[in-house]
Design a protein around this motif. Structure first.
Motif, PDB file in Angstrom:
ATOM      1  N   PRO A   1       3.341   3.388  -2.397  1.00 13.72           N
ATOM      2  CA  PRO A   1       2.069   2.546  -2.682  1.00 13.72           C
ATOM      3  C   PRO A   1       2.870   1.428  -3.589  1.00 13.72           C
ATOM      4  O   PRO A   1       2.465   0.195  -3.356  1.00 13.72           O
ATOM      5  N   PRO A   2       3.570   1.633  -4.757  1.00 21.58           N
ATOM      6  CA  PRO A   2       3.890   0.674  -5.442  1.00 21.58           C
ATOM      7  C   PRO A   2       5.202  -0.366  -5.034  1.00 21.58           C
ATOM      8  O   PRO A   2       5.323  -1.402  -5.542  1.00 21.58           O
ATOM      9  N   VAL A   3       5.774   0.167  -3.793  1.00 16.00           N
ATOM     10  CA  VAL A   3       6.681  -0.650  -3.332  1.00 16.00           C
ATOM     11  C   VAL A   3       6.318  -1.267  -2.095  1.00 16.00           C
ATOM     12  O   VAL A   3       6.766  -2.380  -1.824  1.00 16.00           O
ATOM     13  N   ILE A   4       5.649  -0.726  -1.191  1.00 17.16           N
ATOM     14  CA  ILE A   4       5.216  -1.464  -0.137  1.00 17.16           C
ATOM     15  C   ILE A   4       3.659  -1.600   0.331  1.00 17.16           C
ATOM     16  O   ILE A   4       3.435  -2.094   1.064  1.00 17.16           O
ATOM     17  N   GLY A   5       2.755  -0.734  -0.745  1.00 13.51           N
ATOM     18  CA  GLY A   5       1.531  -0.926  -0.567  1.00 13.51           C
ATOM     19  C   GLY A   5       0.716   0.055   0.271  1.00 13.51           C
ATOM     20  O   GLY A   5      -0.565  -0.147   0.412  1.00 13.51           O
ATOM     21  N   VAL A   6       1.486   0.884   1.048  1.00 14.54           N
ATOM     22  CA  VAL A   6       0.695   1.916   1.920  1.00 14.54           C
ATOM     23  C   VAL A   6       1.437   3.351   1.444  1.00 14.54           C
ATOM     24  O   VAL A   6       2.678   3.291   1.062  1.00 14.54           O
TER      25      VAL A   6
END
Length: 774
Positions: free
Chosen positions: A192-197
């Motif tokens: 989540p913090p690096v690609i949002g999923v």
């Protein structure tokens, strides 16, 4: 008496005649040779049922036989005609059954009637469903909801999972640990913090468009065998497949499709074009080495005015943090990277050269990445590697975590989570007019700690074999017996059922393959595969016993016995018609489940929207983020007689379910009580094949963790590493030995010491030597 192990090298490919023979043997073993064969034709088909084993994607255009060897074993295991009746429990105390093997327990067959533990008899005795539900309700209402855990194994449907989490939150708890806590939670934390999923970005059609495939820490042969089909097709197109794994696994070396007559005669396809045997936990070092090679090549191209190697346009438009990560890679020493990865610099350059020549790259990984102390950071390193050349958010490219059980990912999607930020609590409040608890619940590790401290008093398990899955078993089993309430919802008998609390119920449920007949007719259920596609599933066979209830029915009855009536919620109506549950899921998650009931049987499943596939980054800064690892890798242990233990699964098992005692692909037959060891390490320690040894965890915390009677088998293992089977070796994993950030037990690199056992006194001379080679 120690069971004899036979070591016989298996020269065949994955698949092929070996798989055909194994499937036929399993159908015969479970007494369903004809029935099972008919049912298998419906497996993973849009008009049939979804596999009860792994969560790999289901194609829109399925093959005539859309099942693998392990999927067929799981089907036979569930549709078996063998049953466990009340007479079985009348004959056996739980103390007696605790001496049985995992395989022997489940091999007895399907549970058929609700049972309650009788402490005076040390036996399970029959109880009516109504009495069971009423007592469970009274017990739950007598406990603080914060002291109650509701666990899920990863197999329950989306409908059952949604009902379960709603029941728990209306009761007042957020303690929803699940099997993801023990495997891919590192993925859910890292992405989540690096690609949002929180899930992978690859779909099945991407394998048809990719021109390079990377594998890190995954045994596709036994954990997701149907994946070998798209891999084989890619290899036949000339797509390079680069594997990083401590052990050479047969399915990533060679595969023969049992459905192809020509291949069955002529032999299979080579899968991996490069196979790099990293040391245990060496993936991060190897990935950083590849990134360093890419950045050095880009630096040289830029200095000479040549075309850049990294995707500059993508990096500038879509990412943040590149410069800091590039500086980090430049600063790394090749000597250190060789030590931490276990690979030569030339091997990392070879992989980097292939990566740089590709336009669309898929990176797959499994628990060989996530179950290390630095599992979260390693997942982020895989993302860094992909971002360097824009390999997320375009056809044929992306990150692909290969998850385990058939609906472990989907359960999280519909609210099975201890993290309140992942659950739409305000929407639940609006829909059902109650105030959900707002505190974060317990992970699996946290739940274990709380059980040891007597802070958890009640445990309800929707499937699974919790005690056998978890670390620290020598401490956990005695602590488990101090629970006030244990409710086990299951299809077959397992080890957890044999460690009762004060009040213990064993509730048998329908399996997914059985026809689920309710007031509104036969019901269908849904699950989410590891590529975030939703599939419907219809039962195919008559239930093995008339008294079995479905998981949704059991959940609803517990809720009715525990909760006050709610005018916003009719549990009975939901059980009569599961479509109403799907409507409720759609109301709760309208962006994820639009037209749920209309779309659930779309061939290939209907996809959930994933912003990262479209380069829409739902991160705090709206970008994909390169990250600099704080501690992505460790150096190998510095002597002192400490080895790194990696736990693994055999060909004859799925998770804690043991179909037989063999591991065909590794050539081990007859027993799981073995330790695989490098031949040079054996020579250095004066060990020979068949010697009995004890493993002891190298820890100074005052807890003795030992596992003895293991037979040494020489194997192609990186020096300094040894391999033993899960779940038997869980007793060696400390509860505090987990992935930083995710608390996933770090079962792939446990520090242990080895000592030789005294030679046992054998009464049968035919058992000498204990281990034989054929």
């Amino acid at each position: 008496m120690k069971q004899k192990v036979t070591v016989k090298q298996y020269a065949g490919p994955a698949g092929g005649w070996g798989s055909v023979k194994a499937v036929a043997g399993m159908l015969t073993q479970e007494e369903v040779a004809i029935l099972g064969s008919e049912i298998l034709l419906k497996q993973n088909k849009s008009d049939g049922y979804m596999c009860v084993s792994c969560s790999w994607a289901k194609p829109a255009k399925p093959r005539p036989f859309e099942f693998c060897e392990n999927g067929a074993k799981a089907t036979a295991w569930e549709v078996t005609n063998k049953t466990v009746e009340a007479e079985f429990f009348a004959k056996h105390t739980l103390s007696d059954l605790r001496g049985w093997s995992d395989h022997a327990l489940e091999e007895q067959g399907r549970l058929t009637a609700p049972m309650r533990y009788d402490v005076a008899l040390d036996k399970y005795v029959p109880v009516s469903w109504s009495e069971a539900f009423q007592e469970i309700g009274r017990e739950l209402n007598g406990l603080d909801p914060r002291s109650v855990v509701l666990y899920t194994s990863g197999r329950a449907s989306l409908e059952a999972s949604y009902m379960y989490q709603l029941f728990g939150r209306m009761y007042g708890t957020n303690n929803f640990p699940d099997s993801s806590n023990m495997c891919h939670e590192s993925t859910s934390v890292a992405l989540p913090p690096v690609i949002g999923v929180p899930v992978g970005t690859v779909r099945l059609p991407d394998f048809e468009q990719t021109d390079c495939i990377l594998f890190f820490g995954h045994n596709t042969t036994t954990n997701a065998p149907r994946m070998l089909h798209p891999l084989q097709e890619a290899a036949q197109r000339g797509v390079p497949i680069i594997t990083f794994n401590p052990l050479r696994e047969r399915g990533l070396e060679r595969f023969t499709n049992p459905q192809d007559p020509i291949q069955m005669v002529a032999g299979g396809t080579r899968i991996s074009s490069q196979y790099h045997q990293v040391r245990f936990g060496g993936d991060a070092g190897a990935i950083i080495g590849i990134c360093k090679a890419v950045i050095e090549a880009d630096d040289e191209a830029r200095s000479k005015g040549h075309e850049r190697v990294v995707d500059v346009a993508f990096i500038e438009q879509h990412t943040r943090g590149f410069d800091a990560f590039a500086d980090f890679c430049r600063a790394q020493s090749w000597i250190d990277l060789e030590q931490t990865s276990g690979l030569r610099q030339a091997a990392m350059f070879q992989a980097a050269s292939t990566y740089m020549a590709a336009n669309a790259v898929i990176a797959n990984y499994g628990m060989g990445v996530t179950q290390h102390r630095h599992g979260v950071e390693t997942v982020k390193m895989i993302v860094n590697l992909l971002l360097l050349r824009g390999n997320i958010g375009k056809p044929g490219a992306g990150i692909s975590p290969i998850r385990g059980h058939s609906n472990v990912q989907g359960q999280r999607t519909v609210g099975i989570s201890e993290k309140t930020k992942l659950v739409p609590l305000d929407k639940l409040k609006e829909l059902y007019a109650f105030e959900p608890p707002r505190w974060d619940g317990l992970t699996t590790v946290d739940a274990c700690k709380a059980i040891l401290k007597k802070e958890v008093r009640g445990f309800v398990s929707l499937g699974g074999n919790f005690i056998r899955c978890i670390p620290e078993r020598s401490l956990m089993e005695p602590a488990w017996s101090r629970l006030r309430l244990s409710v086990q919802i299951a299809t077959k008998l397992n080890r957890t059922h044999l460690v009762p609390g004060d009040v213990t119920f064993l509730l048998p449920c329908l399996g997914r393959i059985e026809i689920d007949q309710q007031a509104n007719g036969p019901q269908a259920v849904a699950m989410e595969d590891s590529t975030a596609c939703i599939h419907g599933s219809r039962g195919q066979r008559k239930p093995v016993a008339e008294r079995l209830l479905s998981e949704p029915r059991i959940i609803a009855e517990m809720a009715k016995a525990t909760l006050p009536p709610n005018p916003k919620l009719d549990w009975d109506a939901w059980v009569d018609n599961y479509a109403l549950v799907r409507d409720a899921i759609e109301r709760t998650y309208p962006d994820q489940f639009k037209d749920f009931n209309k779309r659930m049987f779309e061939p290939g499943g209907f996809p959930r929207p994933l912003g990262a596939r479209e380069r829409k980054w739902k991160t705090p800064n709206g970008k994909a983020n390169f990250t600099v690892p704080e501690a992505a890798f460790d150096m190998p242990p510095a002597g002192d007689g400490v080895f790194e233990l990696m736990t693994t699964r055999a060909d004859g098992q799925f998770n804690t379910t043991i179909y037989n005692e063999n591991d065909r692909f590794r050539g081990i037959y007859g027993s799981r009580e073995v330790v695989l060891m490098n031949a040079d390490d054996m020579a250095e320690w004066g060990l020979t094949q068949g010697d009995l040894v004890t493993l002891e965890t190298a820890a100074d915390d005052g807890v003795e963790r030992r596992l003895g009677g293991l037979q040494v088998v020489p194997y192609d293992v990186p020096r300094g590493g040894i391999v033993g089977y899960y779940p038997e070796c869980n007793v060696l994993v400390p509860l505090w030995h987990f992935a930083e950030g995710s608390k996933v037990p770090a079962a792939k690199s446990v520090p242990v010491r080895i000592s030789r056992d005294p030679v046992p006194e054998l009464t049968d001379t035919h058992e000498i030597p204990i281990t034989t080679i054929e």
